[in-house]
Design an enzyme around this catalytic site. Structure first.
Site, mmCIF file in Angstrom:
data_model
loop_
_atom_site.group_PDB
_atom_site.id
_atom_site.type_symbol
_atom_site.label_atom_id
_atom_site.label_comp_id
_atom_site.label_asym_id
_atom_site.label_seq_id
_atom_site.Cartn_x
_atom_site.Cartn_y
_atom_site.Cartn_z
ATOM 1 N N TYR A 115 0.832 -1.196 0.000
ATOM 2 C CA TYR A 115 0.000 0.000 0.000
ATOM 3 C C TYR A 115 0.866 1.246 0.000
ATOM 4 O O TYR A 115 1.917 1.281 0.628
ATOM 5 C CB TYR A 115 -0.892 0.007 1.246
ATOM 6 N N TRP A 117 1.134 5.668 -1.651
ATOM 7 C CA TRP A 117 0.798 6.637 -2.694
ATOM 8 C C TRP A 117 1.870 6.793 -3.760
ATOM 9 O O TRP A 117 1.599 7.309 -4.828
ATOM 10 C CB TRP A 117 0.526 7.983 -2.034
HETATM 11 N N1 MGD Z 1 -2.362 7.816 12.638
HETATM 12 C C1 MGD Z 1 -2.733 7.956 11.365
HETATM 13 N N2 MGD Z 1 -2.143 7.196 10.409
HETATM 14 C C2 MGD Z 1 -2.514 7.343 9.123
HETATM 15 C C3 MGD Z 1 -3.485 8.287 8.740
HETATM 16 C C4 MGD Z 1 -4.090 9.067 9.767
HETATM 17 O O1 MGD Z 1 -4.981 9.901 9.513
HETATM 18 N N3 MGD Z 1 -3.669 8.888 11.054
HETATM 19 N N4 MGD Z 1 -3.826 8.431 7.412
HETATM 20 C C5 MGD Z 1 -3.666 7.252 6.573
HETATM 21 C C6 MGD Z 1 -3.857 7.535 5.148
HETATM 22 S S1 MGD Z 1 -5.319 8.273 4.693
HETATM 23 C C7 MGD Z 1 -2.959 7.144 4.194
HETATM 24 S S2 MGD Z 1 -3.400 7.296 2.540
HETATM 25 C C8 MGD Z 1 -1.670 6.546 4.544
HETATM 26 C C9 MGD Z 1 -0.531 7.005 3.623
HETATM 27 O O2 MGD Z 1 0.523 6.124 3.694
HETATM 28 P P1 MGD Z 1 1.577 5.965 2.488
HETATM 29 O O3 MGD Z 1 0.885 6.159 1.190
HETATM 30 O O4 MGD Z 1 2.302 4.701 2.716
HETATM 31 O O5 MGD Z 1 2.523 7.208 2.766
HETATM 32 P P2 MGD Z 1 3.554 7.924 1.797
HETATM 33 O O6 MGD Z 1 4.439 8.746 2.668
HETATM 34 O O7 MGD Z 1 2.834 8.620 0.703
HETATM 35 O O8 MGD Z 1 4.408 6.717 1.229
HETATM 36 C C10 MGD Z 1 4.844 6.662 -0.072
HETATM 37 C C11 MGD Z 1 6.288 6.181 -0.075
HETATM 38 O O9 MGD Z 1 6.639 5.906 -1.428
HETATM 39 C C12 MGD Z 1 7.919 6.454 -1.685
HETATM 40 N N5 MGD Z 1 7.977 6.727 -3.141
HETATM 41 C C13 MGD Z 1 7.648 7.846 -3.807
HETATM 42 N N6 MGD Z 1 7.828 7.677 -5.130
HETATM 43 C C14 MGD Z 1 8.280 6.414 -5.300
HETATM 44 C C15 MGD Z 1 8.618 5.645 -6.434
HETATM 45 O O10 MGD Z 1 8.564 6.082 -7.569
HETATM 46 N N7 MGD Z 1 9.008 4.354 -6.222
HETATM 47 C C16 MGD Z 1 9.081 3.813 -4.979
HETATM 48 N N8 MGD Z 1 9.471 2.550 -4.869
HETATM 49 N N9 MGD Z 1 8.783 4.537 -3.883
HETATM 50 C C17 MGD Z 1 8.362 5.808 -4.041
HETATM 51 C C18 MGD Z 1 8.017 7.672 -0.825
HETATM 52 O O11 MGD Z 1 9.370 8.016 -0.589
HETATM 53 C C19 MGD Z 1 7.260 7.218 0.445
HETATM 54 O O12 MGD Z 1 8.128 6.647 1.382
HETATM 55 O O13 MGD Z 1 -1.357 6.856 5.910
HETATM 56 C C20 MGD Z 1 -2.384 6.464 6.810
HETATM 57 N N10 MGD Z 1 -1.911 6.559 8.164
HETATM 58 N N1 MGD Z 2 -1.486 18.312 2.799
HETATM 59 C C1 MGD Z 2 -1.947 17.062 2.784
HETATM 60 N N2 MGD Z 2 -3.170 16.806 2.280
HETATM 61 C C2 MGD Z 2 -3.664 15.564 2.282
HETATM 62 C C3 MGD Z 2 -2.894 14.466 2.742
HETATM 63 C C4 MGD Z 2 -1.601 14.756 3.283
HETATM 64 O O1 MGD Z 2 -0.882 13.842 3.739
HETATM 65 N N3 MGD Z 2 -1.165 16.034 3.276
HETATM 66 N N4 MGD Z 2 -3.401 13.189 2.653
HETATM 67 C C5 MGD Z 2 -4.474 12.957 1.691
HETATM 68 C C6 MGD Z 2 -5.130 11.671 1.907
HETATM 69 S S1 MGD Z 2 -4.363 10.257 1.357
HETATM 70 C C7 MGD Z 2 -6.370 11.564 2.428
HETATM 71 S S2 MGD Z 2 -7.118 10.032 2.559
HETATM 72 C C8 MGD Z 2 -7.112 12.739 2.893
HETATM 73 C C9 MGD Z 2 -7.660 12.463 4.275
HETATM 74 O O2 MGD Z 2 -8.671 13.313 4.585
HETATM 75 P P1 MGD Z 2 -9.156 13.361 6.097
HETATM 76 O O3 MGD Z 2 -9.067 12.031 6.709
HETATM 77 O O4 MGD Z 2 -10.487 13.982 6.127
HETATM 78 O O5 MGD Z 2 -8.036 14.333 6.697
HETATM 79 P P2 MGD Z 2 -7.479 14.559 8.164
HETATM 80 O O6 MGD Z 2 -6.619 15.776 8.076
HETATM 81 O O7 MGD Z 2 -6.858 13.343 8.704
HETATM 82 O O8 MGD Z 2 -8.771 14.886 9.021
HETATM 83 C C10 MGD Z 2 -9.550 16.049 8.763
HETATM 84 C C11 MGD Z 2 -9.944 16.686 10.070
HETATM 85 O O9 MGD Z 2 -10.887 15.894 10.764
HETATM 86 C C12 MGD Z 2 -10.901 16.348 12.110
HETATM 87 N N5 MGD Z 2 -11.327 15.266 12.984
HETATM 88 C C13 MGD Z 2 -10.579 14.266 13.500
HETATM 89 N N6 MGD Z 2 -11.339 13.450 14.263
HETATM 90 C C14 MGD Z 2 -12.590 13.952 14.225
HETATM 91 C C15 MGD Z 2 -13.833 13.572 14.821
HETATM 92 O O10 MGD Z 2 -13.951 12.569 15.527
HETATM 93 N N7 MGD Z 2 -14.906 14.343 14.546
HETATM 94 C C16 MGD Z 2 -14.840 15.442 13.771
HETATM 95 N N8 MGD Z 2 -15.945 16.127 13.544
HETATM 96 N N9 MGD Z 2 -13.678 15.832 13.204
HETATM 97 C C17 MGD Z 2 -12.585 15.107 13.425
HETATM 98 C C18 MGD Z 2 -9.479 16.764 12.419
HETATM 99 O O11 MGD Z 2 -9.483 18.007 13.080
HETATM 100 C C19 MGD Z 2 -8.812 16.799 11.063
HETATM 101 O O12 MGD Z 2 -8.056 17.968 10.820
HETATM 102 O O13 MGD Z 2 -6.268 13.880 2.958
HETATM 103 C C20 MGD Z 2 -5.509 14.066 1.770
HETATM 104 N N10 MGD Z 2 -4.895 15.370 1.782
HETATM 105 MO MO MO Z 3 -5.411 8.494 2.400
#
Ligand code: MGD
Ligand code: MGD
Ligand code: MO
Length: 771
Positions: A115, A117
């Site tokens: 998994y 991005w």
């Molecule tokens: N506590 C907590 N944990 C969370 C979340 C949260 O809200 N709270 N959010 C979750 C969510 S929504 C998501 S989507 C995940 C994201 O989790 P990930 O998608 O695993 O996070 P990234 O940092 O985007 O990881 C991408 C990795 O790919 C590498 N990379 C970039 N380009 C390339 C390439 O061309 N080739 C290869 N081999 N590698 C490359 C980058 O250096 C990076 O280390 O995290 C989740 N984890």
């Molecule tokens: N700059 C930046 N943008 C991103 C990403 C990133 O890594 N960096 N990740 C992207 C990805 S993969 C995803 S999936 C999306 C994720 O999108 P989301 O999951 O919606 O993003 P978060 O910032 O984790 O959460 C949004 C807000 O929800 C609020 N929140 C947390 N818990 C609760 C709750 O119990 N109730 C309510 N009402 N609010 C709560 C927090 O204040 C938080 O700032 O974001 C995307 N956008």
């Molecule tokens: Mo995500």
């Protein structure tokens, strides 16, 4: 196609956080946003310093203990030394190991969920590459389904409304909001930092401007969130800050007010929905004797009962849109707020109306609220996976720790595979997974961990075989997303760092060794693949009688604008206009307020209608605070954490944790202090920032700071950098979806009094030589 890898004229490139033009001046890459982007993301400025940063991986490396003892379970993963190796030798070694696992255990012993991005280009998309490789070379692999983003919603939405994409991606647009919407009730907000990002790329950031213009026209935004900054100032929102994790109680309080004051749309509920009567029994307390009224809700969520009643009356007037951020479902019982918000919108009778009803996840990513393209974009086919076993993605550590164990998922009884080899390319489990100390245990159980990375993430440091890959700036690609009209020629802007190779090149070389090169490459070079993938879009354009530039013309121009499909509200609008002719793809063909299917699974943690359910993680005397571990505003996840913009926003080298003045004062914490955040699972350091923008009782620490153990040889080391996933709980949302619950946890915070340990996350390991 140009071959000049360090142009002094601007060339286009694209990223998940925006389209840009870059050139070299005085030995430095200069990155400027696309001129048509009205609100470009500062994340672009992570690129220049990252390109040649010391955290990049220069040569292949193999873990010493693995070399000396061979594949096998080993607690030294993440604590061991590394040995440098030349490409030919390391590829021979890895090909032999892949063949060993395939022959001795079969492809069902390989986890290639991988998994993550990775980068925006559609060809060098690491997940597609690794899946295609494992399918062609090994005949398949144990895969993962769903995402960390939407683990719970992707499973519950098809039961109640329709496919995930239909509810979030092809539904209400910003254009509709500008024209029609009176109230936007945004649970979890629509933070501008989040819509900075869309996988595959985003050419125009329109969210801030759209909210400003809607407000000017008269739209009223109501933010329900622990953080004031979850809507931009431009929205002029009213801020309600309930206790995190209690939104369902608040929604029930609103629903109760609607029902008891006759403000609900009984005609809509009767014609377009099933199961309202069963739900109403629960709402009114006819079964359990507890009416879910505003007073009941107030005691749980901390919003005054009068305010809940007034809000219900307000949203019952005019055109109301309800949005739910993905964060609400990345938590224990995350299915419930997703479902309950749909019920609330159904009670208002607005599902399917322009600018009204329910758009799950609007504003969470820049994909949503946009129009679909009318032509397909390039994608790399992944081939056929011969292995049927899979996990819901966030069950990775459970699987590795419990081979052969049974568990529930969406009505099925599943069995965890016995995994020997894990192959990761394009993701960072030490970013995305919960309870990192448990994850380390899990990775200690396998024979071999292979990682392709561009930089020394903690995942790379836990690998047995580390292969350095190029970053996006070091190769040509095509950037495109199904909801963005700009398809971008991503020009190579720099030569590969050190000995880094493209993932494609690495997989092609391994395939050659495994005798499956033709199946993997189809005889094409990377450049030939780009031309090949482009033809799908080109032919679709020509088929519509539109200008269909050749690949060379596209490449020279740097971009091409794709036509959009009509802004038609998708299946929800179609259903509303013709409920018999265009039923929803649910079992009843209607909105399922009560689901016979879900009820039939018999899960007490996800009953047949949305409900307020007791939680395991509630603050107690030892952990009186709640942590919100949300998305970072300074980067995408952990990507380019060593980049200039990310680094500039840290304080004393650490991630910033924000807390309310009352909580800080009670603990003697001042602005800029280093604090220790801790619970029973782990601890990390961060730099405190004190602000009224955070609800009392809440500490916010974004994800993204690289895991940086003070002493990696310990079992529960202190992370000195501020990775919140040392604290979060590794448990599924429920037996229905088994989604990630990383957003919220409980903890205590104290001033850190010791000597401040240095940040080592960005220092590459020093290779050793062995005899
Ligand atoms: N506590 C907590 N944990 C969370 C979340 C949260 O809200 N709270 N959010 C979750 C969510 S929504 C998501 S989507 C995940 C994201 O989790 P990930 O998608 O695993 O996070 P990234 O940092 O985007 O990881 C991408 C990795 O790919 C590498 N990379 C970039 N380009 C390339 C390439 O061309 N080739 C290869 N081999 N590698 C490359 C980058 O250096 C990076 O280390 O995290 C989740 N984890
Ligand atoms: N700059 C930046 N943008 C991103 C990403 C990133 O890594 N960096 N990740 C992207 C990805 S993969 C995803 S999936 C999306 C994720 O999108 P989301 O999951 O919606 O993003 P978060 O910032 O984790 O959460 C949004 C807000 O929800 C609020 N929140 C947390 N818990 C609760 C709750 O119990 N109730 C309510 N009402 N609010 C709560 C927090 O204040 C938080 O700032 O974001 C995307 N956008
Ligand atoms: Mo995500």
């Amino acid at each position: 196609m140009t071959h000049n890898a360090s142009p002094n004229q601007p060339r286009t490139h694209s990223s998940h956080w925006g389209v840009f033009r870059a050139h070299w001046a005085d030995g430095r890459l200069v990155v400027a946003p696309h001129p048509a982007d009205p609100d470009p993301s500062p994340l672009l400025q992570n690129f220049p310093d990252a390109l040649r940063h010391r955290a990049r991986i220069a040569r292949p490396m193999v873990r010493r203990g693995w070399l000396e003892n061979g594949p096998g379970p080993d607690h030294r993963r993440g604590r061991d030394e590394f040995v440098e190796m030349g490409w030919d030798e390391v590829l021979d070694l890895l090909a032999r190991e892949l063949a060993r696992v395939r022959d001795a255990h079969g492809p069902e012993a390989v986890f290639g969920g991988s998994y993550g991005w990775s980068s925006a280009g559609r060809f060098h998309h690491a997940q597609s590459q690794v899946h295609r490789f494992l399918n062609t070379a090994l005949g398949g692999y144990v895969r993962s389904v769903n995402s960390y983003s939407a683990g719970a919603s992707a499973v519950i939405l098809p039961h109640i409304l329709g496919p995930f994409d239909a509810v979030c991606r092809r539904n209400v647009t910003w254009t509709q909001i500008l024209e029609h919407t009176d109230h936007v009730l945004a649970f979890g907000g629509m933070a501008i930092k989040n819509s900075a990002v869309a996988s595959g790329g985003i050419s125009r950031h329109i969210e801030r401007e759209s909210m400003a213009r809607a407000k000017e026209r008269g739209t009223r935004f109501i933010l329900v969130s622990p953080l004031r900054t979850d809507l931009p100032d431009e929205a002029g929102a009213e801020w309600l800050a309930p206790v995190p994790g209690t939104d369902v109680a608040l929604m029930l309080g609103l629903a109760h007010t609607l029902a008891s004051e006759g403000l609900h749309d009984t005609a809509f509920l009767g014609r377009f929905c099933v199961g309202y009567p069963q739900f109403e029994c629960y709402l009114l307390g006819q079964e359990d004797g507890q009416a879910k009224d505003a007073a009941w809700a107030a005691a749980i969520c901390g919003i005054a009962a009068e305010r809940i009643v007034a809000l219900a009356r307000q949203i019952a007037k005019g055109r109301t849109l309800i949005t739910v951020a993905q964060s609400l479902q990345r938590a224990e019982h995350g299915e419930q707020p997703v479902w309950m918000a749909a019920v609330l919108a159904a009670m208002l009778g607005q599902i399917g109306l322009p600018g009204g009803g329910y758009n799950y996840a609007l504003g969470s990513l820049a994909h949503y609220g946009k129009q679909q393209n009318a032509v397909p974009i390039p994608t790399l086919a992944q081939g056929t996976n011969g292995v049927k076993n899979f996990i819901p993605v966030a069950r990775i550590a459970d699987m590795l720790l419990n081979p052969g164990a049974d568990y529930d998922y969406n009505g099925r009884r599943m069995t965890y595979a016995d995994i020997k080899l894990v192959y990761w390319a394009g993701g960072n489990p030490f970013h995305h997974h919960q309870d990192l100390n448990r994850l380390r245990e899990a990775f200690a159980r396998i024979d071999t961990l292979v990682v392709h990375e561009l930089a020394w993430t903690a995942t790379a440091r836990h690998a047995d075989i580390v292969l350095p890959c190029t970053m996006t700036l070091e190769r040509d690609d095509i950037g495109a997303a199904a909801t963005d009209p700009l398809m971008v020629a991503m020009h190579k802007l720099a030569e590969p760092f050190g000995e880094a190779r493209d993932d494609y090149e690495i997989f092609a070389a391994l395939s050659r060794r495994l005798g499956t090169e033709q199946a993997f490459t189809e005889g094409r070079t990377a450049r030939e693949w780009l031309r090949h993938l482009y033809t799908r879009t080109q032919e679709a354009l020509a088929g519509k009688g539109l200008p269909a530039p050749s690949f060379d013309e596209f490449w020279e121009a740097g971009e091409i604008t794709l036509p959009s499909a009509p802004d038609d509200g998708g299946i929800l609008r179609a259903f509303r206009e013709d409920p018999d002719g265009q039923p929803l793809p649910t079992p009843s063909g209607k909105v399922e307020i009560f689901s016979e299917t879900v009820a039939g699974f018999g899960y007490d943690d996800c009953p047949g209608h949305p409900a307020w359910l007791p939680k395991v993680e509630v603050p107690d005397a030892w952990h009186p605070l709640q942590l919100v571990a949300n998305q970072p505003y300074t980067k995408l996840h952990s990507q380019l954490d060593f980049g200039g913009y990310s680094a500039s926003q840290k304080r004393r080298g650490r991630e910033v944790a924000r807390m309310n003045p009352a909580d800080a004062a009670a603990r003697g914490i001042a602005e800029g202090d280093i604090v220790r955040l801790f619970n029973d699972r782990g601890a990390c350091l961060a730099c405190a920032s004190i602000t009224e923008d955070v609800r009392p009782g809440v500490v916010q620490l974004p994800t993204g700071a690289w895991y940086d153990p003070a002493d990696p040889t310990e079992d529960k080391p202190l992370c000195v950098h501020g990775n919140p996933n040392v604290l979060t709980r590794d448990a599924g949302t429920s037996r229905l979806a088994q989604g990630c619950t990383g957003q919220l946890t409980i903890l205590e915070v104290e001033r850190f009094e010791g000597n401040l340990p240095p940040i080592q996350a960005f220092e590459p390991p020093v290779p050793v030589s062995i005899g």
